[in-house]
Design a protein around this motif. Structure first.
Motif, PDB file in Angstrom:
ATOM      1  N   ILE A  86       0.827  -1.206   0.000  1.00 30.39           N
ATOM      2  CA  ILE A  86       0.000   0.000   0.000  1.00 30.39           C
ATOM      3  C   ILE A  86       0.862   1.256   0.000  1.00 30.39           C
ATOM      4  CG2 ILE A  86      -0.324   0.594   2.461  1.00 30.39           C
ATOM      5  CD1 ILE A  86      -3.325   0.417   1.935  1.00 30.39           C
ATOM      6  N   VAL A 136      -3.769   4.462  -4.695  1.00 27.29           N
ATOM      7  CA  VAL A 136      -3.922   3.143  -4.086  1.00 27.29           C
ATOM      8  C   VAL A 136      -5.207   2.538  -4.631  1.00 27.29           C
ATOM      9  CG1 VAL A 136      -4.229   1.842  -1.951  1.00 27.29           C
ATOM     10  CG2 VAL A 136      -2.686   3.816  -2.001  1.00 27.29           C
ATOM     11  N   ARG A 150      -8.536   0.263  -5.119  1.00 26.82           N
ATOM     12  CA  ARG A 150      -9.606   0.023  -4.162  1.00 26.82           C
ATOM     13  C   ARG A 150      -9.446  -1.316  -3.438  1.00 26.82           C
ATOM     14  NH1 ARG A 150     -14.333   2.444  -3.373  1.00 26.82           N
ATOM     15  NH2 ARG A 150     -14.067   3.678  -5.271  1.00 26.82           N
ATOM     16  N   GLU A 182      -6.990  -0.935  -0.653  1.00 29.06           N
ATOM     17  CA  GLU A 182      -7.555  -0.171   0.449  1.00 29.06           C
ATOM     18  C   GLU A 182      -8.505  -1.029   1.281  1.00 29.06           C
ATOM     19  OE1 GLU A 182      -9.903   4.086   1.186  1.00 29.06           O
ATOM     20  OE2 GLU A 182      -9.240   3.493  -0.825  1.00 29.06           O
ATOM     21  N   GLU A 183      -9.305  -1.857   0.601  1.00 28.16           N
ATOM     22  CA  GLU A 183     -10.202  -2.767   1.316  1.00 28.16           C
ATOM     23  C   GLU A 183      -9.412  -3.776   2.141  1.00 28.16           C
ATOM     24  OE1 GLU A 183     -13.661  -6.145   0.393  1.00 28.16           O
ATOM     25  OE2 GLU A 183     -12.744  -5.008  -1.255  1.00 28.16           O
ATOM     26  N   TRP A 202      -6.471  -3.349   3.420  1.00 31.14           N
ATOM     27  CA  TRP A 202      -5.907  -2.667   4.582  1.00 31.14           C
ATOM     28  C   TRP A 202      -6.954  -2.516   5.689  1.00 31.14           C
ATOM     29  CZ3 TRP A 202      -1.722  -2.024   7.045  1.00 31.14           C
ATOM     30  CH2 TRP A 202      -1.614  -1.037   8.038  1.00 31.14           C
ATOM     31  N   THR A 203      -8.210  -2.281   5.305  1.00 26.92           N
ATOM     32  CA  THR A 203      -9.285  -2.210   6.298  1.00 26.92           C
ATOM     33  C   THR A 203      -9.373  -3.512   7.085  1.00 26.92           C
ATOM     34  OG1 THR A 203     -10.543  -0.665   4.921  1.00 26.92           O
ATOM     35  CG2 THR A 203     -11.759  -1.841   6.632  1.00 26.92           C
ATOM     36  N   PHE A 233      -4.221   7.717   3.157  1.00 29.01           N
ATOM     37  CA  PHE A 233      -4.904   7.311   4.394  1.00 29.01           C
ATOM     38  C   PHE A 233      -3.983   6.666   5.423  1.00 29.01           C
ATOM     39  CE2 PHE A 233      -5.641   4.162   1.063  1.00 29.01           C
ATOM     40  CZ  PHE A 233      -5.143   3.007   1.623  1.00 29.01           C
TER      41      PHE A 233
END
Length: 241
Positions: free
Chosen positions: A118, A128, A130, A133-134, A136-137, A203
Motif C-alpha cells: 500500500i 492506491v 480500491r 484499500e479494502e 488494509w481495512t 490514508f
C-alpha cells in the motif's frame, strides 16, 4: 486455470470438506494448494469461495491446514484475497490454540505485506487501488483483534504470538533512521520503514501510526512491570523484546 485443473481442484475441495477420513481431507487440501499455487492468481481466485467453505470443518487440523493454504495462496493473489480475510479473523477465536496461533502468524505476514504494498503503490503510481484499500481495512480489524487477545486472559501460547505481533507493529511504525532515500527503485524488496510515509499518503498517517505504536510499546512496558502476575513464558517474551 485449465478446465481440467479447475475440475480436479473442485473435486479435491469436496473431498476435503466431506470425506470421512481425516488423512484424505488433509491430503486433498494439500493437493488443492499445489494446484492453486501454480495457477494464475485471477483464475485461482475463482475457487476461493469454495475454499472458504472449509472454515466450518469440525477437524482442527483441517482448519489449521486451511489457514496455511490461505497464507500461501492469498499472498500470491492479494488482489483477490479479501474474501479470505473473514476466515482469518474468525479463526483468531478458534477453540484450538494451534488454529488461533496459526491465524496470528498468517495475519502478521499479511499485515506486513499489505503495508509494504500500500505504501509502494502510492509512491510509484500516485494512487492506491480500491482492492488494496479494502484489504488494509481488514488488516486494521486484524490488528485490533490481536491487540485484544494480547491483553485478555487466555492460553499462553496464543498470547505469546499476539505479543509477538505487538512487537512487530511497534518496530514497523517507529524508526531511528531515515531510510527514505533507499526507497526509490520499483520492484525492490525492503522491509517497511515509517520514513517511507514522509512524503504523504492518502490514508496512512505517520503521526497517528507512530502514536499508536508508542501506545503499544507502553502496553508492553506495563506488562513487564506487572511481571509477577504473568506466566513465565510471557515474561520472557516481553523481556526479549
Amino acid at each position: 486455470m485449465a478446465a481440467a485443473s479447475r475440475d480436479q481442484a473442485l473435486s479435491l475441495l469436496a473431498a476435503a470438506n466431506n470425506h470421512g477420513d481425516l488423512a484424505v481431507k488433509l491430503s486433498s487440501l494439500k493437493q488443492v494448494r499445489g494446484i492453486l499455487s501454480s495457477a494464475d492468481p485471477s483464475l485461482a481466485a475463482e475457487l476461493f469461495p469454495y475454499l472458504v467453505e472449509l472454515q466450518s470443518s469440525p477437524e482442527s487440523l483441517v482448519r489449521k491446514s486451511l489457514i496455511e493454504t490461505i497464507e500461501d495462496i492469498g499472498l500470491k493473489a492479494m488482489e483477490h484475497s479479501s474474501i479470505l480475510m473473514p476466515v482469518l479473523l474468525a479463526f483468531l477465536r478458534d477453540g484450538d490454540s494451534r488454529v488461533a496461533g496459526k491465524s496470528i502468524v498468517c495475519g502478521t505476514n499479511f499485515f506486513c505485506r499489505v503495508l509494504e504494498e500500500i505504501t509502494m503503490q502510492f509512491r510509484w503510481h500516485g494512487k492506491v487501488e480500491r482492492w488494496l484499500e479494502e484489504l488494509w481495512t481488514w488488516m486494521v480489524r486484524f490488528k485490533d483483534a490481536v491487540f485484544a487477545i494480547a491483553l485478555e486472559p487466555g492460553l499462553v501460547g496464543t498470547k505469546l504470538l499476539a505479543l509477538k505481533f505487538l512487537e512487530t507493529h511497534v518496530l514497523l511504525f517507529t524508526s531511528d533512521s531515515n531510510d527514505f532515500e533507499n526507497f526509490t527503485k520499483e520492484g525492490s524488496k525492503q522491509t517497511f520503514n515509517i520514513s517511507w510515509l514522509s512524503g504523504g499518503h492518502p490514508f496512512l498517517d505517520p503521526v497517528s501510526l507512530t502514536s499508536e505504536a508508542n501506545r503499544m510499546l507502553g502496553t508492553l512496558m506495563d506488562l513487564l512491570q506487572s511481571a509477577c502476575n504473568l506466566p513465565g513464558s510471557v515474561i520472557i517474551t516481553v523481556v526479549n523484546w
